[in-house]
Design a protein around this motif. Structure first.
Motif, mmCIF file in Angstrom:
data_model
loop_
_atom_site.group_PDB
_atom_site.id
_atom_site.type_symbol
_atom_site.label_atom_id
_atom_site.label_comp_id
_atom_site.label_asym_id
_atom_site.label_seq_id
_atom_site.Cartn_x
_atom_site.Cartn_y
_atom_site.Cartn_z
ATOM 1 N N TYR A 35 0.865 -1.182 0.000
ATOM 2 C CA TYR A 35 0.000 0.000 0.000
ATOM 3 C C TYR A 35 0.898 1.226 0.000
ATOM 4 C CZ TYR A 35 -3.496 -3.402 1.387
ATOM 5 O OH TYR A 35 -4.319 -4.490 1.417
ATOM 6 N N LEU A 36 0.536 2.222 -0.787
ATOM 7 C CA LEU A 36 1.369 3.410 -0.937
ATOM 8 C C LEU A 36 0.532 4.651 -0.670
ATOM 9 C CD1 LEU A 36 4.276 4.241 -1.828
ATOM 10 C CD2 LEU A 36 3.366 4.475 -4.140
ATOM 11 N N TYR A 37 1.076 5.555 0.160
ATOM 12 C CA TYR A 37 0.384 6.783 0.539
ATOM 13 C C TYR A 37 1.329 7.973 0.506
ATOM 14 C CZ TYR A 37 -3.243 3.706 2.362
ATOM 15 O OH TYR A 37 -4.223 2.752 2.470
ATOM 16 N N ARG A 38 0.741 9.149 0.352
ATOM 17 C CA ARG A 38 1.499 10.387 0.509
ATOM 18 C C ARG A 38 1.798 10.552 1.994
ATOM 19 N NH1 ARG A 38 -0.414 16.479 -0.848
ATOM 20 N NH2 ARG A 38 1.635 17.414 -0.560
ATOM 21 N N ASN A 39 3.002 10.963 2.323
ATOM 22 C CA ASN A 39 3.418 11.126 3.726
ATOM 23 C C ASN A 39 2.964 12.499 4.225
ATOM 24 O OD1 ASN A 39 4.550 11.052 6.220
ATOM 25 N ND2 ASN A 39 6.670 10.990 5.518
ATOM 26 N N ARG A 40 1.650 12.587 4.479
ATOM 27 C CA ARG A 40 1.065 13.856 4.920
ATOM 28 C C ARG A 40 -0.165 13.546 5.763
ATOM 29 N NH1 ARG A 40 -2.799 17.536 3.457
ATOM 30 N NH2 ARG A 40 -2.200 19.713 3.573
ATOM 31 N N CYS A 41 -0.111 13.916 7.033
ATOM 32 C CA CYS A 41 -1.248 13.703 7.922
ATOM 33 C C CYS A 41 -2.352 14.694 7.579
ATOM 34 C CB CYS A 41 -0.822 13.873 9.378
ATOM 35 S SG CYS A 41 -2.168 13.552 10.547
ATOM 36 N N PRO A 42 -3.596 14.233 7.432
ATOM 37 C CA PRO A 42 -4.685 15.155 7.101
ATOM 38 C C PRO A 42 -5.002 16.141 8.232
ATOM 39 C CG PRO A 42 -5.526 12.914 7.368
ATOM 40 C CD PRO A 42 -4.036 12.839 7.449
ATOM 41 N N HIS A 43 -4.530 15.884 9.429
ATOM 42 C CA HIS A 43 -4.808 16.756 10.569
ATOM 43 C C HIS A 43 -4.079 18.094 10.452
ATOM 44 C CE1 HIS A 43 -3.929 17.756 15.017
ATOM 45 N NE2 HIS A 43 -5.111 18.244 14.734
ATOM 46 N N ARG A 44 -2.785 18.064 10.229
ATOM 47 C CA ARG A 44 -1.998 19.295 10.162
ATOM 48 C C ARG A 44 -1.166 19.424 8.887
ATOM 49 N NH1 ARG A 44 -1.512 22.255 15.270
ATOM 50 N NH2 ARG A 44 -3.638 21.972 16.009
ATOM 51 N N GLY A 45 -1.240 18.435 8.014
ATOM 52 C CA GLY A 45 -0.473 18.501 6.775
ATOM 53 C C GLY A 45 1.016 18.286 6.964
ATOM 54 N N GLU A 78 -7.974 5.227 5.964
ATOM 55 C CA GLU A 78 -8.985 5.929 6.757
ATOM 56 C C GLU A 78 -8.512 6.110 8.198
ATOM 57 O OE1 GLU A 78 -13.522 5.416 8.510
ATOM 58 O OE2 GLU A 78 -12.744 3.917 7.131
ATOM 59 N N CYS A 79 -8.688 7.329 8.720
ATOM 60 C CA CYS A 79 -8.338 7.601 10.114
ATOM 61 C C CYS A 79 -9.435 7.043 11.005
ATOM 62 C CB CYS A 79 -8.179 9.099 10.339
ATOM 63 S SG CYS A 79 -7.668 9.495 12.034
ATOM 64 N N VAL A 80 -9.060 6.150 11.935
ATOM 65 C CA VAL A 80 -10.022 5.506 12.821
ATOM 66 C C VAL A 80 -9.900 5.986 14.266
ATOM 67 C CG1 VAL A 80 -10.324 3.461 11.382
ATOM 68 C CG2 VAL A 80 -8.492 3.506 13.096
ATOM 69 N N ALA A 81 -8.883 6.790 14.560
ATOM 70 C CA ALA A 81 -8.705 7.341 15.905
ATOM 71 C C ALA A 81 -7.805 8.565 15.822
ATOM 72 C CB ALA A 81 -8.087 6.299 16.826
ATOM 73 N N GLY A 82 -8.101 9.548 16.669
ATOM 74 C CA GLY A 82 -7.272 10.735 16.717
ATOM 75 C C GLY A 82 -7.978 11.968 16.190
ATOM 76 N N PRO A 83 -7.235 13.058 16.063
ATOM 77 C CA PRO A 83 -7.832 14.360 15.739
ATOM 78 C C PRO A 83 -8.413 14.478 14.332
ATOM 79 C CG PRO A 83 -5.451 14.521 15.753
ATOM 80 C CD PRO A 83 -5.792 13.148 16.262
ATOM 81 N N CYS A 84 -8.138 13.553 13.456
ATOM 82 C CA CYS A 84 -8.670 13.639 12.090
ATOM 83 C C CYS A 84 -9.543 12.431 11.757
ATOM 84 C CB CYS A 84 -7.546 13.807 11.073
ATOM 85 S SG CYS A 84 -6.255 12.554 11.184
ATOM 86 N N ALA A 85 -10.211 11.855 12.768
ATOM 87 C CA ALA A 85 -11.065 10.679 12.569
ATOM 88 C C ALA A 85 -12.051 10.924 11.437
ATOM 89 C CB ALA A 85 -11.801 10.334 13.851
ATOM 90 N N GLY A 86 -12.152 9.929 10.550
ATOM 91 C CA GLY A 86 -13.045 10.032 9.403
ATOM 92 C C GLY A 86 -12.384 10.566 8.149
ATOM 93 N N GLU A 87 -11.241 11.224 8.294
ATOM 94 C CA GLU A 87 -10.503 11.701 7.124
ATOM 95 C C GLU A 87 -9.628 10.564 6.606
ATOM 96 O OE1 GLU A 87 -8.971 15.768 7.137
ATOM 97 O OE2 GLU A 87 -9.779 15.931 9.180
ATOM 98 N N GLN A 88 -8.945 10.791 5.470
ATOM 99 C CA GLN A 88 -8.140 9.728 4.877
ATOM 100 C C GLN A 88 -6.786 10.236 4.420
ATOM 101 O OE1 GLN A 88 -11.101 8.062 1.941
ATOM 102 N NE2 GLN A 88 -10.318 6.193 2.874
ATOM 103 N N LEU A 89 -5.832 9.319 4.427
ATOM 104 C CA LEU A 89 -4.544 9.575 3.793
ATOM 105 C C LEU A 89 -4.755 9.559 2.285
ATOM 106 C CD1 LEU A 89 -2.328 7.129 5.880
ATOM 107 C CD2 LEU A 89 -2.524 9.618 6.157
ATOM 108 N N THR A 90 -3.857 10.204 1.558
ATOM 109 C CA THR A 90 -3.922 10.206 0.103
ATOM 110 C C THR A 90 -3.246 8.953 -0.429
ATOM 111 O OG1 THR A 90 -3.880 12.624 0.060
ATOM 112 C CG2 THR A 90 -3.329 11.480 -1.989
ATOM 113 N N ALA A 91 -4.055 8.042 -0.964
ATOM 114 C CA ALA A 91 -3.531 6.790 -1.523
ATOM 115 C C ALA A 91 -2.928 7.058 -2.897
ATOM 116 C CB ALA A 91 -4.649 5.763 -1.632
ATOM 117 N N LEU A 92 -1.878 6.323 -3.209
ATOM 118 C CA LEU A 92 -1.197 6.437 -4.495
ATOM 119 C C LEU A 92 -1.173 5.064 -5.164
ATOM 120 C CD1 LEU A 92 1.785 8.567 -3.173
ATOM 121 C CD2 LEU A 92 -0.200 9.422 -4.435
#
Length: 105
Positions: A35-45, A78-92
């Motif tokens: 699985y590949l994602y952009r290394n950027r948290c949706p909470h604070r970028g 998908e964020c399942v816990a923490g300050p950005c619950a419900g948001e998602q990482l950018t999948a590549l």
């Protein structure tokens, strides 16, 4: 396509970060799949990892933000816990073949 690494350089239950054209990305291998994602948290970028190649929680079952403790499903981002619950990482899109692991661009 951008070559990331040889397949044996990303072991089962492991993660690894890469820089591609000034973009930080990371890969995780789970159940044999990459699985590949952009290394950027949706909470604070900001980048997720606090140390090189450290993107997983202590059980290696979730992706973890080392800064704010957010937890993400490996399979979907998908964020399942923490300050950005419900948001998602950018999948590549990625491809694994006999030469290794590739970012599809």
């Amino acid at each position: 396509m951008h070559f990331l690494c040889l397949s044996d350089q990303l072991g089962e239950g492991r993660s690894r970060g890469f820089s591609v054209d000034d973009t930080a990305v990371f890969a995780v291998r789970r159940a044999g799949r990459v699985y590949l994602y952009r290394n950027r948290c949706p909470h604070r970028g900001i980048p997720l990892n606090w140390e090189p190649d450290q993107f997983l929680d202590s059980s290696a079952s979730l992706i973890a933000c080392g800064r704010h403790g957010a937890l993400f499903l490996i399979e979907s981002g998908e964020c399942v816990a923490g300050p950005c619950a419900g948001e998602q990482l950018t999948a590549l899109d990625c491809l694994e073949d006999s030469q290794g692991i590739w970012l599809m661009a």
